[in-house]
Design an enzyme around this catalytic site. Structure first.
Site, PDB file in Angstrom:
ATOM      1  N   HIS A   1       2.676 -10.013 -57.998  1.00 58.61           N
ATOM      2  CA  HIS A   1       2.996 -11.450 -58.092  1.00 58.61           C
ATOM      3  C   HIS A   1       1.773 -12.331 -57.896  1.00 58.61           C
ATOM      4  O   HIS A   1       1.817 -13.523 -58.176  1.00 58.61           O
ATOM      5  CB  HIS A   1       4.062 -11.817 -57.050  1.00 58.61           C
ATOM      6  CG  HIS A   1       5.400 -11.233 -57.373  1.00 58.61           C
ATOM      7  ND1 HIS A   1       6.424 -11.979 -57.888  1.00 58.61           N
ATOM      8  CD2 HIS A   1       5.869  -9.958 -57.297  1.00 58.61           C
ATOM      9  CE1 HIS A   1       7.471 -11.203 -58.102  1.00 58.61           C
ATOM     10  NE2 HIS A   1       7.157  -9.970 -57.751  1.00 58.61           N
TER      11      HIS A   1
ATOM     12  N   ASP B   1      -3.619 -19.134 -57.913  1.00 68.91           N
ATOM     13  CA  ASP B   1      -2.198 -18.851 -57.710  1.00 68.91           C
ATOM     14  C   ASP B   1      -1.763 -17.903 -58.815  1.00 68.91           C
ATOM     15  O   ASP B   1      -2.102 -18.129 -59.986  1.00 68.91           O
ATOM     16  CB  ASP B   1      -1.396 -20.166 -57.808  1.00 68.91           C
ATOM     17  CG  ASP B   1      -0.187 -20.206 -56.877  1.00 68.91           C
ATOM     18  OD1 ASP B   1       0.360 -19.134 -56.600  1.00 68.91           O
ATOM     19  OD2 ASP B   1       0.186 -21.307 -56.438  1.00 68.91           O
TER      20      ASP B   1
HETATM   21  C1  GDG Z   1       4.127 -15.881 -54.918  1.00 65.99           C
HETATM   22  C2  GDG Z   1       2.819 -16.151 -55.666  1.00 65.99           C
HETATM   23  C3  GDG Z   1       4.139 -16.626 -57.729  1.00 65.99           C
HETATM   24  C4  GDG Z   1       9.186 -23.333 -51.041  1.00 65.99           C
HETATM   25  N1  GDG Z   1       9.522 -24.016 -49.941  1.00 65.99           N
HETATM   26  C5  GDG Z   1      10.862 -23.936 -49.849  1.00 65.99           C
HETATM   27  C6  GDG Z   1      11.340 -23.189 -50.924  1.00 65.99           C
HETATM   28  N2  GDG Z   1      10.295 -22.839 -51.633  1.00 65.99           N
HETATM   29  C7  GDG Z   1      10.397 -22.051 -52.873  1.00 65.99           C
HETATM   30  C8  GDG Z   1       9.955 -22.837 -54.077  1.00 65.99           C
HETATM   31  C9  GDG Z   1       9.538 -21.723 -55.015  1.00 65.99           C
HETATM   32  C10 GDG Z   1       9.022 -20.671 -54.057  1.00 65.99           C
HETATM   33  O1  GDG Z   1       9.556 -20.939 -52.775  1.00 65.99           O
HETATM   34  C11 GDG Z   1       7.498 -20.693 -53.952  1.00 65.99           C
HETATM   35  O2  GDG Z   1       6.996 -19.999 -55.042  1.00 65.99           O
HETATM   36  P1  GDG Z   1       5.513 -20.216 -55.569  1.00 65.99           P
HETATM   37  O3  GDG Z   1       5.440 -19.527 -56.880  1.00 65.99           O
HETATM   38  O4  GDG Z   1       5.254 -21.665 -55.657  1.00 65.99           O
HETATM   39  O5  GDG Z   1       4.541 -19.615 -54.476  1.00 65.99           O
HETATM   40  P2  GDG Z   1       4.428 -18.294 -53.502  1.00 65.99           P
HETATM   41  O6  GDG Z   1       5.397 -18.381 -52.382  1.00 65.99           O
HETATM   42  O7  GDG Z   1       3.000 -18.239 -53.092  1.00 65.99           O
HETATM   43  O8  GDG Z   1       4.815 -17.038 -54.437  1.00 65.99           O
HETATM   44  C12 GDG Z   1       3.054 -17.153 -56.793  1.00 65.99           C
HETATM   45  C13 GDG Z   1       5.362 -16.199 -56.946  1.00 65.99           C
HETATM   46  O9  GDG Z   1       5.039 -15.297 -55.892  1.00 65.99           O
HETATM   47  C14 GDG Z   1       6.388 -15.522 -57.854  1.00 65.99           C
HETATM   48  O10 GDG Z   1       5.828 -14.461 -58.534  1.00 65.99           O
HETATM   49  O11 GDG Z   1       4.515 -17.672 -58.600  1.00 65.99           O
HETATM   50  O12 GDG Z   1       1.866 -17.359 -57.519  1.00 65.99           O
HETATM   51  O13 GDG Z   1       1.811 -16.631 -54.776  1.00 65.99           O
HETATM   52  O14 GDG Z   1      10.620 -21.196 -55.697  1.00 65.99           O
HETATM   53  O15 GDG Z   1      11.016 -23.627 -54.533  1.00 65.99           O
HETATM   54  N3  GDG Z   1      12.635 -22.937 -51.160  1.00 65.99           N
HETATM   55  C15 GDG Z   1      13.529 -23.455 -50.264  1.00 65.99           C
HETATM   56  N4  GDG Z   1      13.124 -24.175 -49.161  1.00 65.99           N
HETATM   57  C16 GDG Z   1      11.805 -24.439 -48.924  1.00 65.99           C
HETATM   58  O16 GDG Z   1      11.460 -25.107 -47.948  1.00 65.99           O
HETATM   59  N5  GDG Z   1      14.846 -23.253 -50.455  1.00 65.99           N
END
Ligand code: GDG
Length: 480
Positions: free
Chosen positions: A164, A373
């Site tokens: 990821h 990212d």
């Molecule tokens: C890794 C990789 C890749 C965030 N705060 C809350 C919350 N979130 C949710 C968001 C989003 C997810 O968490 C975060 O996903 P990201 O992709 O932005 O980032 P990472 O956590 O670093 O994820 C990344 C991912 O894996 C998938 O392959 O895209 O590059 O680093 O969905 O909405 N959700 C809730 N409350 C929060 O406070 N419910």
């Protein structure tokens, strides 16, 4: 385990997609936030498959249980393993190294030993759980040794691995003392999936450079003679379900309330990230401070909301980042806030999916500016939530999402002047231009959702299409 209760489809990930919560009626489980969970839950649900992972907490694991049509098989992690395997090798060695070494990776031999032991435990559990000729899909950087360990025990299985996070260029990867073990661990899979073609290329190049293999196109013959596919499968969101939440009347009235509470500003700039040094939060705050100092933006016309979800709070770099970010927020509010109207609303908390959706609805400018990212699902969620097609996404060139969301206002987040200028441009962009950009990105996300991602990967793994079909309507809206 009796053959009959073995599972034809198994996901192995560091975390189970649930958190234990205490309610008035006692303890129960609910789905947890995080990119991986967001992406895989619908696929698992449709497969009635089994998910193997850590349930959170130290020591003995709870007994297997089921939730939302998924079998959950908790793996224990003990206190020393949390320090060495998880906070150590996974999050203080691999995480910074794979993200361009934006923070200095630390290497300790006892961290590696623990990483191996824990990978072995996950592999053993997968070997016990998978039905004959079944499919096992291993997730992410914490478990890179599992494919080879599992292949040794269960050569009948089809094994997939998806990373990821970014996979670094050779110049960085070769710093890793256990680089050969990691490469061989991954090569145990039949398909190794990455977020971007560049990451797949980095991996294939390294198999040549370090193992003397001869990659051709997307394929490489491993040392045991098997063909291994290494390719990009960019992850996405459950677009229809995000749209549905964003369109719900409750979320709309919550958004109206929020905007009012912020003092009905002309422009709301929003950031939503795990509090992580790869996400570029400090730099974003700095850009906003300078824009306020230059008089290019002013409070209360413009306010910033920064949600920084707590993350890896015992790891040193994260403690330091929290101090820096909170100092910067304090400084901005001290210099530019007004009584009752802070310039930056900083929220070091987790929110429900509906609350996040309401924030997306009030964000005139969404700032997603990581230094590196793998993908970034927040950027995609913002776009999909903008049912009225207005709003402006400022997006780092160094997020995997930049390859998919080409109509975003893209920026190099290392260039502070460029960041300032793109924030201004985005905030001032005419609504017709915003609509043109958002519409086209929404269209893209409709066709390229998480179902498309899972299907692409599993097809490469030889799993027939019908087995990966799922109905996103099954996804409960209130379960995050
Ligand atoms: C890794 C990789 C890749 C965030 N705060 C809350 C919350 N979130 C949710 C968001 C989003 C997810 O968490 C975060 O996903 P990201 O992709 O932005 O980032 P990472 O956590 O670093 O994820 C990344 C991912 O894996 C998938 O392959 O895209 O590059 O680093 O969905 O909405 N959700 C809730 N409350 C929060 O406070 N419910």
């Amino acid at each position: 385990m009796p053959e009959s209760s073995k599972s034809p489809f198994v996901v192995v990930a560091n975390r189970l997609p649930v958190d234990r919560i205490t309610t008035a009626d006692g303890q129960t489980w609910r789905r947890s936030p995080g990119g991986l969970v967001t992406a895989l839950h619908p696929v698992l649900q449709a497969e009635a498959g089994c998910w193997i992972g850590w349930a959170g907490g130290e020591g003995e694991a709870p007994a297997p249980f089921s939730l939302d049509n998924m079998q959950l098989s908790p793996v224990p992690l003990y206190a020393d393993e949390l320090r060495n395997y998880y906070e150590g090798f996974s999050n203080a060695t691999l995480w910074p190294l794979y993200h361009d070494a934006v923070e200095q990776p630390a290497f300790h031999r006892h961290w590696w030993k623990s990483y191996e032991e824990v990978n072995r435990r996950f592999a053993d559990r997968a070997a016990e759980t998978a039905a004959p000729d079944g499919v096992v899909w291993v997730q992410d950087y914490q478990l890179q040794l599992v494919p080879a360990m599992l292949r040794k025990m269960r050569p009948d299985l089809r094994i997939g691995f998806f990373l990821h996070i970014p996979f670094p260029p050779a110049e960085l990867f070769v710093q890793l003392p256990k680089r050969l073990d990691i490469l061989r661990g991954l090569l145990g899979a039949d398909v190794v999936g990455f977020q971007s073609p560049g990451a797949a290329q980095n991996f294939l190049r390294l198999t040549r450079q370090l193992l003397g293999l001869k990659p051709r196109g997307h394929l490489v013959e491993a040392e045991d003679g098997r063909q291994v596919r290494a390719e990009a499968y960019p992850i996405s969101i459950d677009t229809v379900s995000v749209e549905r939440v964003a369109g719900s009347p409750a979320v709309h009235s919550h958004a109206e309330r929020l905007r009012k509470e912020l003092g009905n500003p002309k422009t709301v700039i929003l950031g939503v990230d795990r509090l992580d040094y790869t996400k570029g939060i400090e730099q974003r705050l700095k850009a906003f401070r300078e824009l306020l100092a230059d008089g290019e933006m002013s409070v209360p016309d413009t306010v910033m909301v920064q949600v920084a979800t707590p993350s890896r709070e015992r790891v040193e770099h994260y403690k330091a980042l929290r101090r820096t970010v909170e100092r910067e927020v304090g400084r901005i509010n001290g210099d530019y806030g007004r009584l009752g109207v802070p310039a930056v609303h900083y929220l070091h908390q987790s929110y429900s999916r509906e609350e996040l959706a309401a924030l997306y609805l009030i964000a005139d400018v969404m700032a997603v500016t990581p230094f590196r990212d793998g993908m970034n699902l927040v950027a995609k969620e913002y776009v999909a939530s903008r049912l009225s097609n207005d709003g402006a996404l400022v997006l780092s060139e160094f997020a995997g999402a930049a390859a998919d969301l080409k109509q975003a206002f893209q920026v190099n987040p290392h260039d502070l002047d460029a960041l300032k200028s793109v924030l201004l441009t985005a905030a001032a962009s005419p609504v017709e231009e915003q609509r043109r950009r958002i519409k086209s990105m929404r269209r893209y996300l409709r066709g390229h959702d998480v179902k498309h991602w899972a299907r692409g990967f599993l097809t490469a793994l030889g799993v027939p299409e019908t087995a990966t079909a799922y109905d996103s309507d099954n996804t409960p809206e209130t379960s995050t």
